[in-house]
Design an enzyme around this catalytic site. Structure first.
Site, mmCIF file in Angstrom:
data_model
loop_
_atom_site.group_PDB
_atom_site.id
_atom_site.type_symbol
_atom_site.label_atom_id
_atom_site.label_comp_id
_atom_site.label_asym_id
_atom_site.label_seq_id
_atom_site.Cartn_x
_atom_site.Cartn_y
_atom_site.Cartn_z
ATOM 1 N N TYR A 191 -44.943 10.029 -24.373
ATOM 2 C CA TYR A 191 -45.008 8.833 -25.211
ATOM 3 C C TYR A 191 -46.393 8.720 -25.844
ATOM 4 O O TYR A 191 -47.410 8.760 -25.148
ATOM 5 C CB TYR A 191 -44.709 7.596 -24.368
ATOM 6 C CG TYR A 191 -44.509 6.342 -25.184
ATOM 7 C CD1 TYR A 191 -43.482 6.263 -26.120
ATOM 8 C CD2 TYR A 191 -45.345 5.239 -25.016
ATOM 9 C CE1 TYR A 191 -43.283 5.119 -26.871
ATOM 10 C CE2 TYR A 191 -45.155 4.085 -25.756
ATOM 11 C CZ TYR A 191 -44.124 4.033 -26.691
ATOM 12 O OH TYR A 191 -43.951 2.892 -27.434
ATOM 13 N N ASP A 250 -38.622 1.587 -25.982
ATOM 14 C CA ASP A 250 -39.946 2.104 -25.626
ATOM 15 C C ASP A 250 -40.573 1.218 -24.555
ATOM 16 O O ASP A 250 -40.495 -0.016 -24.623
ATOM 17 C CB ASP A 250 -40.862 2.138 -26.851
ATOM 18 C CG ASP A 250 -40.449 3.206 -27.850
ATOM 19 O OD1 ASP A 250 -39.636 4.073 -27.491
ATOM 20 O OD2 ASP A 250 -40.949 3.168 -28.991
#
Length: 752
Positions: A311, A107
């Site tokens: 995201y 991430d």
């Protein structure tokens, strides 16, 4: 070229592999670890998932004895990195032996940067071949672009995350040990204290004490109704603290039949669109539709890894200029939102709204692919729909409303009336499920004209205490005060529940939570004040910006912690006694009528129950109320002399009940009448494990007759419905049949 890709989660590994390989990948097992392999053009890829942190910070074994280590020594104790998943690290070491490039695809945030970097460093990778893939959506265009335009890892971003880890471990370990040891709560019952957790709990305790200490004051309002439509106006003074003054004005007004229009203004007001979702706003709005922040973040993560949204951890409220909004809308045409997407695409220009926060790591949260309610179910669909509708609202047109202001003069007393009529739906058409608009019409009036007075009356009200925080409003306040980050705030709230510091949807602090904060406020040297935590948050940003180093910030934090420990140490006995007394209060319900022991709340492997502390010689026990928040009382049942509880369940007024569910006082409240199906059982109010209320037959499972119960206070009437035979109850001030499917209800009111 041979390439090794490292992802944070298995679902991301699968999705990236499917995108880059056109779904032609193969799975193999190396050291019991799944590895996905495929080829793309002239490159061969291996993709391995870390499943989060495989390396964790902890203290070395010599610091593990809570009662033997000085707290001041623990403040500066060295922390060591421990490999928690050796087989995954061994697999990475094996796979990278003959690779030309190692790509970190974790991430893209502080935590993800640290997870990736610490892994390749632990594997002794050649850092000259380590690259970074950065993407904000797991869709084909974003992933392909990220892998075609690789960058380098950001050490400063990783340092900021590592500084947080070190500081949180130091503060958590030192403060938790000091409080737990002093109060005798060690082992499984330790009392958790944290750098962010404790200031957050203080917000809840402070609000709770405001509410408890609040004394309502009566006041009076004068309301008038005017004209043929009966529109309302309120006296300009708004509140009268003396009833005599309100009554005197009322007398004057009652002598008049007409008022004069002193002011009339009617303007068209543009209502701006909401700003795009950042993490905080998304959690707040999700909480409003029944999805708490912890659940919302888990669902958002699933939607992201499934390729449905961007995201979900972001502080950005401005779409980047290179984000193709028309492409997003085209994808939404393949969803339940086809009509809305087509409508917005037909606009000449699509110019989105924007908020005040602008960051460069991730865009605001937006939908990346279409979905349908026939395939996506439950809260996952509810959250996806919320995100889609928010996006549509940000790119739709502004709304317009007609706003009217009117002043009516009655005997020189002025009454203010306000009207609102939505004229152009704009963005509200797409976001209508989450907003409330009530049209209040005031007819066109001429200044100086007369208007009929239909009624004037005095209404008595009283001042209200401040509202309790819910999870959504608490996250907003944490964001405002810089407590935690977008990625951790929901986890902090989860810890407050798991540590039994708060209970219920309204986050009511428990006795132990209140005592902990009171003691730390008095004796803790400022460790529960938000300002101290906010200072450390700003330090993290300065590490990212290169203004401070990891070592400097960690040392600064440890020095601050050391000063707090020195302040607290002489008072630890006092702190411990205060907390011990509070814990007794939280668990103690009253005296046992059999042996004179204490009736307390106990825990077993099956959960909480109520029992005598004289066990095993005294075996008196009772079940804990299902799905309820309870508050201890000092009263006893008038029937059986057992302790009473205050039971709070969602959607129902609080009830004072005997701890014994079979006590006649409880049975009488919950017995509704004879079962119309089996004729021998009793229909009574029961609660599911989650606290949902329904009415069911006492002969279950032999008789499965049950009825759904609406929210509100229920009173048995001892009557049966003349149509279906089901019990009749009193609910909301009137009688009704408990059977929602009663034939009489479909046509006309039931006859009783």
């Amino acid at each position: 070229m041979r390439k090794l890709v490292i992802t944070e989660k298995a679902s991301v590994a699968r999705r990236i592999s499917a995108i880059l390989s056109n779904k032609e990948s193969q799975k193999k097992i190396v050291n019991k670890v799944p590895v996905i392999s495929f080829s793309n053009k002239s490159d061969d890829y291996d993709v391995v998932s870390l499943r989060g942190h495989i390396i964790e910070l902890d203290y070395s074994p010599e610091f593990s004895e809570w009662t033997k280590i000085s707290l001041t020594d623990l403040v500066y104790a060295p922390q060591v990195k421990i490999i928690r998943s050796k087989n995954i690290l061994d697999t990475i070491v094996d796979l990278m032996q003959n690779v030309d490039e190692i790509i970190i695809a974790t991430d893209f945030d502080r935590e993800g940067e640290l997870i990736g970097l610490e892994t390749v460093i632990a594997a002794n990778a050649d850092m000259s071949i380590v690259k970074r893939a950065r993407f904000s959506a797991l869709i084909k265009s974003d992933v392909e672009n990220a892998f075609e335009n690789l960058s380098y890892p950001d050490q400063r971003l990783a340092d900021a995350a590592e500084a947080r880890q070190i500081i949180d471990l130091s503060w958590g370990a030192v403060l938790t040990r000091s409080i737990s040891v002093s109060s005798g709560q060690i082992g499984k019952n330790f009392l958790s204290v944290g750098r962010v957790q404790s200031p957050t709990l203080k917000l809840l305790v402070d609000r709770h004490e405001e509410i408890v200490n609040f004394k309502p004051a009566p006041y009076w309002k004068i309301i008038g109704k005017f004209g043929s439509t009966g529109f309302e106006g309120e006296h300009e003074n708004n509140r009268f603290w003396e009833k005599e003054k309100a009554d005197a004005i009322l007398e004057k007004c009652l002598l008049c039949k007409e008022g004069k229009v002193e002011l009339y203004e009617c303007v068209t007001k543009e209502e701006l669109r909401p700003v795009p979702f950042d993490t905080t706003r998304m959690q707040v709005e999700a909480n409003k539709i029944g999805i708490p922040p912890v659940t919302a973040m888990k669902l958002a993560e699933d939607l992201y890894t499934g390729g449905y949204i961007s995201y979900p951890r972001t502080e950005n409220t401005e779409y980047p200029r290179n984000l193709n909004l028309r492409n997003i809308l085209e994808r939404l045409k393949k969803s339940d939102f086809e009509e809305e997407a087509a409508e917005i695409l037909a606009q000449d220009n699509i110019c989105p709204s924007r908020g005040k926060r602008r960051t460069t790591d991730h865009p605001p949260i937006y939908p990346t692919n279409g979905a349908s309610s026939s395939r996506m179910k439950g809260d996952k669909w509810k959250l996806y729909e919320l995100i889609v509708r928010r996006f549509l609202a940000t790119v739709g047109g502004n709304a317009e409303a007609e706003v009217t202001k009117c002043v009516i003069n009655i005997a020189n007393e002025k009454f203010n009336a306000e009207g609102y009529v939505l004229k152009k739906k704009g963005w509200k058409k797409y976001y209508r499920k989450y907003i409330t608009n009530t049209n209040i019409r005031i007819p066109k009036l001429e200044i100086g004209s007369s208007v009929e007075i239909r009624s004037v009356l005095v209404e008595e009200e009283e001042t209200k205490p401040p509202r309790r925080y819910n999870q959504g409003s608490l996250i907003q306040e944490m964001d405002k005060l810089d407590l935690g980050t977008k990625s951790t705030r929901h986890e902090i709230i989860g810890k407050l529940y798991s540590r039994s510091y708060v209970q219920g949807n309204n986050m009511i602090p428990t006795a132990s939570g209140i005592a902990l904060i009171r003691s730390l406020t008095k004796h803790g040297g400022g460790i529960v004040e938000p300002e101290m935590t906010a200072k450390l948050e700003s330090d993290m940003l300065e590490i990212m910006n290169g203004e401070k180093t990891l070592d400097f910030v960690v040392r600064e934090s440890q020095d601050l912690l050391y000063k707090s420990v020195i302040t607290m140490e002489p008072k630890m006995e006092v702190i411990g006694n205060e907390i011990r007394e509070a814990l007794k209060t939280q668990q103690f319900l009253g005296k046992c009528p059999d042996c004179g022991g204490n009736i307390i709340i106990k825990k077993s492997t099956n959960g909480k129950f109520i029992g005598c502390d004289g066990f095993p010689s005294c075996k008196r026990t009772y079940p804990f109320p299902n799905g309820a928040v309870i508050q201890t009382l000092e009263t006893v049942c008038g029937v059986c002399k057992l302790p009473q509880l205050r039971v709070i369940r969602s959607g129902m007024p609080p009830q004072t009940v005997c701890v014994n569910p079979k006590c006649p006082s409880n049975v009488e409240k919950n017995t509704l009448g004879t079962c119309p199906t089996c004729k021998t059982g009793i229909i009574r109010i029961v609660y599911s494990k989650k606290g949902r209320r329904f009415a069911g037959c006492s002969r279950w499972p032999d008789c499965n007759q049950s009825y759904f119960l609406r929210k509100g206070e229920i009173t048995p009437t001892s009557k049966a419905c003349e149509t279906c035979g089901a019990p009749v109850i009193m609910l909301g001030g009137h009688e009704e049949c408990v059977n929602s499917a009663c034939p009489e209800k479909t046509d006309k009111p039931s006859k009783f």
